[in-house]
Design a protein around this motif. Structure first.
Motif, PDB file in Angstrom:
ATOM      1  N   TYR A 187       0.850  -1.187   0.000  1.00  0.00           N
ATOM      2  CA  TYR A 187       0.000   0.000   0.000  1.00  0.00           C
ATOM      3  C   TYR A 187       0.887   1.239   0.000  1.00  0.00           C
ATOM      4  N   SER A 188       0.285   2.402  -0.299  1.00  0.00           N
ATOM      5  CA  SER A 188       1.015   3.676  -0.321  1.00  0.00           C
ATOM      6  C   SER A 188       0.465   4.588   0.768  1.00  0.00           C
ATOM      7  N   ARG A 189       1.377   5.284   1.435  1.00  0.00           N
ATOM      8  CA  ARG A 189       0.948   6.213   2.478  1.00  0.00           C
ATOM      9  C   ARG A 189       1.860   7.428   2.504  1.00  0.00           C
ATOM     10  N   PHE A 190       1.374   8.471   3.177  1.00  0.00           N
ATOM     11  CA  PHE A 190       2.158   9.668   3.462  1.00  0.00           C
ATOM     12  C   PHE A 190       2.509   9.689   4.942  1.00  0.00           C
ATOM     13  N   PRO A 191       3.528  10.473   5.330  1.00  0.00           N
ATOM     14  CA  PRO A 191       3.786  10.647   6.762  1.00  0.00           C
ATOM     15  C   PRO A 191       2.572  11.270   7.450  1.00  0.00           C
ATOM     16  N   ASN A 205       6.350  13.054   0.135  1.00  0.00           N
ATOM     17  CA  ASN A 205       7.013  11.858   0.652  1.00  0.00           C
ATOM     18  C   ASN A 205       6.088  10.640   0.725  1.00  0.00           C
ATOM     19  N   GLN A 206       5.330  10.413  -0.337  1.00  0.00           N
ATOM     20  CA  GLN A 206       4.573   9.167  -0.404  1.00  0.00           C
ATOM     21  C   GLN A 206       5.541   7.994  -0.582  1.00  0.00           C
ATOM     22  N   ALA A 207       5.234   6.881   0.059  1.00  0.00           N
ATOM     23  CA  ALA A 207       6.102   5.704  -0.009  1.00  0.00           C
ATOM     24  C   ALA A 207       5.245   4.451  -0.037  1.00  0.00           C
ATOM     25  N   VAL A 208       5.810   3.374  -0.576  1.00  0.00           N
ATOM     26  CA  VAL A 208       5.148   2.074  -0.638  1.00  0.00           C
ATOM     27  C   VAL A 208       5.672   1.203   0.501  1.00  0.00           C
ATOM     28  N   TYR A 209       4.754   0.577   1.224  1.00  0.00           N
ATOM     29  CA  TYR A 209       5.090  -0.306   2.336  1.00  0.00           C
ATOM     30  C   TYR A 209       4.483  -1.689   2.122  1.00  0.00           C
ATOM     31  N   PHE A 210       5.108  -2.685   2.778  1.00  0.00           N
ATOM     32  CA  PHE A 210       4.526  -4.025   2.841  1.00  0.00           C
ATOM     33  C   PHE A 210       4.035  -4.270   4.255  1.00  0.00           C
ATOM     34  N   HIS A 211       2.766  -4.669   4.366  1.00  0.00           N
ATOM     35  CA  HIS A 211       2.192  -5.011   5.669  1.00  0.00           C
ATOM     36  C   HIS A 211       1.991  -6.518   5.733  1.00  0.00           C
ATOM     37  N   ARG A 212       2.608  -7.148   6.714  1.00  0.00           N
ATOM     38  CA  ARG A 212       2.415  -8.576   6.945  1.00  0.00           C
ATOM     39  C   ARG A 212       1.235  -8.762   7.897  1.00  0.00           C
ATOM     40  N   LEU A 213       0.299  -9.618   7.512  1.00  0.00           N
ATOM     41  CA  LEU A 213      -0.900  -9.814   8.319  1.00  0.00           C
ATOM     42  C   LEU A 213      -0.540 -10.226   9.742  1.00  0.00           C
ATOM     43  N   GLY A 214      -1.302  -9.655  10.682  1.00  0.00           N
ATOM     44  CA  GLY A 214      -1.111  -9.990  12.077  1.00  0.00           C
ATOM     45  C   GLY A 214      -0.072  -9.160  12.789  1.00  0.00           C
ATOM     46  N   THR A 215       0.518  -8.175  12.090  1.00  0.00           N
ATOM     47  CA  THR A 215       1.527  -7.317  12.713  1.00  0.00           C
ATOM     48  C   THR A 215       1.013  -5.885  12.793  1.00  0.00           C
ATOM     49  N   ALA A 216       1.668  -5.077  13.615  1.00  0.00           N
ATOM     50  CA  ALA A 216       1.293  -3.672  13.756  1.00  0.00           C
ATOM     51  C   ALA A 216       1.838  -2.858  12.586  1.00  0.00           C
ATOM     52  N   GLN A 217       1.165  -1.759  12.268  1.00  0.00           N
ATOM     53  CA  GLN A 217       1.606  -0.915  11.167  1.00  0.00           C
ATOM     54  C   GLN A 217       3.029  -0.408  11.388  1.00  0.00           C
ATOM     55  N   GLU A 218       3.409  -0.185  12.633  1.00  0.00           N
ATOM     56  CA  GLU A 218       4.752   0.323  12.921  1.00  0.00           C
ATOM     57  C   GLU A 218       5.846  -0.646  12.458  1.00  0.00           C
ATOM     58  N   SER A 219       5.486  -1.915  12.257  1.00  0.00           N
ATOM     59  CA  SER A 219       6.462  -2.918  11.819  1.00  0.00           C
ATOM     60  C   SER A 219       6.499  -3.086  10.308  1.00  0.00           C
ATOM     61  N   ASP A 220       5.662  -2.333   9.572  1.00  0.00           N
ATOM     62  CA  ASP A 220       5.597  -2.503   8.120  1.00  0.00           C
ATOM     63  C   ASP A 220       6.937  -2.174   7.482  1.00  0.00           C
ATOM     64  N   GLN A 221       7.244  -2.908   6.428  1.00  0.00           N
ATOM     65  CA  GLN A 221       8.538  -2.768   5.766  1.00  0.00           C
ATOM     66  C   GLN A 221       8.459  -1.755   4.638  1.00  0.00           C
ATOM     67  N   LEU A 222       9.357  -0.790   4.655  1.00  0.00           N
ATOM     68  CA  LEU A 222       9.445   0.177   3.568  1.00  0.00           C
ATOM     69  C   LEU A 222       9.939  -0.543   2.317  1.00  0.00           C
ATOM     70  N   VAL A 223       9.180  -0.436   1.249  1.00  0.00           N
ATOM     71  CA  VAL A 223       9.504  -1.120  -0.002  1.00  0.00           C
ATOM     72  C   VAL A 223      10.109  -0.167  -1.024  1.00  0.00           C
ATOM     73  N   PHE A 224       9.523   1.035  -1.141  1.00  0.00           N
ATOM     74  CA  PHE A 224      10.007   1.953  -2.178  1.00  0.00           C
ATOM     75  C   PHE A 224       9.702   3.381  -1.761  1.00  0.00           C
ATOM     76  N   SER A 225      10.715   4.234  -1.838  1.00  0.00           N
ATOM     77  CA  SER A 225      10.532   5.656  -1.542  1.00  0.00           C
ATOM     78  C   SER A 225      11.639   6.430  -2.221  1.00  0.00           C
ATOM     79  N   THR A 226      11.464   7.733  -2.314  1.00  0.00           N
ATOM     80  CA  THR A 226      12.478   8.604  -2.919  1.00  0.00           C
ATOM     81  C   THR A 226      12.639   9.843  -2.036  1.00  0.00           C
ATOM     82  N   PRO A 227      13.275   9.702  -0.869  1.00  0.00           N
ATOM     83  CA  PRO A 227      13.396  10.842   0.050  1.00  0.00           C
ATOM     84  C   PRO A 227      14.133  12.027  -0.551  1.00  0.00           C
ATOM     85  N   ASP A 228      14.999  11.786  -1.542  1.00  0.00           N
ATOM     86  CA  ASP A 228      15.680  12.898  -2.207  1.00  0.00           C
ATOM     87  C   ASP A 228      14.762  13.622  -3.183  1.00  0.00           C
TER      88      ASP A 228
END
Length: 691
Positions: A187-191, A205-228
């Motif tokens: 999924y994609s989210r903003f700060p 600063n929209q970024a793509v994250y992976f959410h593994r079922l059964g875990t908290a959002q704070e543990s989601d893995q950053l998949v793709f972003s372009t902070p620069d």
């Protein structure tokens, strides 16, 4: 019913000097969020009280409310989506505020209610937005939209039991919903915005994250972003077979993308390495689907009307290969179902569908029922069935099931209608704009009145921006207008996508005036051809179409009797300072660049209101939770219009509560707003409600 005494609006002393010109902005305080500003909230309350009192006196409003409700009261289905042998689709019985989601465990099984968003809020303003079943159909990822905002909350439920799992995602916006196997999703989210800024702060600063079922959002893995490059947006999709995740990146509203691919065979080890397929933000690249290591895309690279290409990622040096060459009409949609490519084209803004093999050989067409729009096609590679919808101005959407191998179609769901479609005539005509450009329009009238040939009160609708095409579609409120004895017209002006890239380019940036000229020429044509009479023409548009209405009212107030500008972009010098407004520079230009500023200043609705002009009757409509085009645009515009020395016709604003830019609006609010608009426009064009 002349202009009433307007509420007093405080004038501030805000000014800016921009490229040597002093710009007064006395109503800048109306930009403040109504939730956080008692003064703005009081202004909204006083304006709504005045408008409601005025609308209560409109003789046709109650007829429109009643008839629109009757015309709205039909079964509405979404196109079914099959996963794991189960079929998922939404169905509204008619006047439900939100459409519930159903599932059939087989095609012939009885439907089972899965989600009823009507239970989520007493006012019906919390909506089920997007949804996606997992690959085996056992789970459903869905998004919740509250009060019309663009923000989404993501949740997951068990399809067999209906139980909602503990997973919850916040601050998702402009996001895809893409399952990675049965384990989780992209999924994609903003700060998270600063407190109190969630409806106005710019989106970066929209970024793509992976959410593994059964875990908290704070543990989601950053998949793709372009902070620069915080201005870039990123959205993820997954090929039907689950082999590849495709990251599509953009920098605005233009169809100019970069494409990266992630092999999902490697993600179990936590490797989300993104492989660049397209770089440079030069062209449109729209992912169709993938089979194994072969991916198909629609692109306008070297093809302004679009073509289909493919790439084999298993090759030593993958190369793009043309599959279906550019045709004489733009591609409007593409799917892979079974072993076929199904391509939707726009033929003078109406749908046509052609079928090809996966290698691009022609394999037939899909017969459609006249002038209309097709939606879909929903299906999967290797499957033998596809679902699609067809609609037109006088036909609500019907859902069809197509056997891909034979091409045979059957009706999956067809609504019962409270009118006879044959009582209406839909025709397409062409007219010439100021510079000689040939522009199409659709005209709908009652058959008896069209045959009589007398001028009718006419409602002219337009958009003209962001590569968006206006194609035939059903609207209960517009059909009620025609039933009452009016004509409804859609002008396919430049800035849209009806004829591909050149048509879009012809109505944006330095060429934006072409959109206004096209719309003005449409009004002149309707009068010259006797479709309507001088004094009988009303206009309507929303969002970019609200800008259109505001601009042409300033430029040709004599041409129109009345107008409705909905959720419009009215301050062209400050639009890029809120939420998603920064994206729109692709169509409008940059207010802080002098060349663009001069163009924007010349047509900005807020900055071109003149004293001593007999303006049409105007009803501006917006909503307090619109975080796409913030309501301050409409607030400032109507305050300036009410302050100006003008004619006797009213300039009013209607401000909905707990509603946004349009999506997710409950049915009862949609009907009430439509009745107010149609009753208002009918009064000033001489359209009388039937006895």
């Amino acid at each position: 019913m002349s202009a009433p005494d307007y509420p007093k609006t405080r004038r501030g002393d805000a000014t800016e000097t921009i490229f040597g010109e002093t710009i007064a902005d006395p109503y800048r305080w109306l930009e403040d969020d109504v939730r956080n500003s008692p003064e703005v909230a009081d202004w909204v309350e006083r304006q709504n009280a005045l408008t409601n009192a005025f609308l209560d006196r409109l003789p046709a409003r109650e007829w429109f409310r009643s008839r629109i409700s009757e015309l709205f009261d039909f079964e509405r289905f979404s196109t079914p989506y099959q996963r794991g042998g189960r079929y998922f689709y939404s169905r509204n019985s008619g006047l439900q505020n939100q459409s519930p989601l159903y599932v059939r465990d087989t095609l012939d099984a009885a439907p089972r209610l899965l989600i009823d968003p009507n239970q989520w809020a007493d006012d019906g303003a919390t909506a089920l937005s997007g949804w996606a079943p997992s690959p085996d159909g056992s789970k459903l990822l869905y998004s919740v939209q509250d009060g019309g905002t663009d923000w989404r909350i993501l949740r997951v439920l068990d399809v067999a039991t209906g139980e909602v799992r503990q997973d919850e995602i916040r601050w998702a916006k402009f996001t895809g919903l893409a399952w990675v196997g049965e384990e989780g999703f992209l999924y994609s989210r903003f700060p998270e915005p600063e407190e109190g800024e969630d409806f106005q702060a710019l989106n970066y600063n929209q970024a793509v994250y992976f959410h593994r079922l059964g875990t908290a959002q704070e543990s989601d893995q950053l998949v793709f972003s372009t902070p620069d490059h915080p201005e870039r947006n990123h959205s993820a999709s997954v090929s039907d077979d689950g082999r590849w995740a495709i990251i599509t990146s953009s920098i605005g509203t233009d169809a100019r993308y970069e494409i990266h691919a992630v092999s999902l065979d490697d993600t179990g080890s936590g490797d989300w390495t993104a492989r660049a397929l397209v770089t440079g933000f030069d062209n449109a690249w729209k992912f169709i689907d993938g089979i194994g290591d072969r991916l198909w895309f629609v692109t306008n690279e070297d093809a302004p009307l679009y073509r289909v290409v493919s790439i084999d990622l298993a090759a030593g040096h993958p190369q793009w290969r043309e599959v279906v060459a550019q045709q004489d009409q733009p591609i409007d949609g593409a799917s892979i179902v079974g072993d076929r490519l199904i391509l939707s084209y726009l033929r003078d803004a109406s749908s046509a569908v052609r079928i090809y093999t996966l290698d691009g050989a022609e394999a037939g067409e899909v017969a459609l029922d006249g002038i209309g729009s097709v939606g879909g096609f929903s299906g999967h590679p290797g499957n033998d069935e596809a679902f699609y919808s067809f609609t037109s101005f006088n036909r609500p959407p019907t859902i069809y099931r197509m056997d891909v191998a034979s091409g045979e179609t059957t009706i999956f769901a067809q609504p019962e209608m409270a009118f006879d479609p044959d009582n209406f005539v839909v025709e397409q005509r062409f007219y010439h704009s100021k510079d000689g450009t040939r522009v199409p329009m659709f005209i709908m009238r009652r058959r008896d009145l069209a045959e009589a040939g007398e001028p009718l009160p006419t409602l002219l609708y337009g958009y003209g921006g962001f590569d968006i095409s206006l194609t035939p579609g059903f609207s209960a409120s517009r059909l009620a207008w025609v039933e009452a004895g009016g004509a409804y017209v859609v002008a396919n002006i430049r800035g849209g996508g009806e004829y591909g890239k050149a048509w879009h380019d012809g109505g944006r940036r330095a060429s934006k005036q072409n959109s206004f000229d096209d719309f003005i020429a449409a009004g002149e044509y309707l009068i010259a051809q006797g479709i309507t009479a001088q004094g009988g023409l009303a206009i309507q548009g929303g969002s970019n179409g609200g800008l259109l209405v505001g601009a042409v009212v300033n430029q040709r107030p004599d041409l129109f009797a009345a107008g409705n500008a909905g959720v419009g972009v009215m301050d062209m010098l400050r639009f890029d300072r809120w939420t998603a407004g920064r994206y729109w520079v692709d169509d409008y230009g940059y207010p802080d660049r002098e060349e663009d500023f001069r163009i924007l200043r010349a047509y900005s609705p807020l900055h071109n209101i003149q004293d001593g002009v007999d303006y049409p009757a105007l009803l501006v409509t917006t909503a307090d939770t619109d975080d796409r085009v913030v309501p301050g645009h409409s607030f400032k515009y109507i305050a300036a219009m009410q302050e100006a020395e003008r004619g006797e016709r009213p300039q009013l604003i209607r401000i909905e509560t707990r509603a946004g830019h349009g999506s997710g609006k409950p049915t009862d609010k949609a009907i009430a707003e439509a009745a107010d608009i149609m009753g208002f426009l009918a009064y000033w064009t001489g359209l009388d409600a039937p006895e």
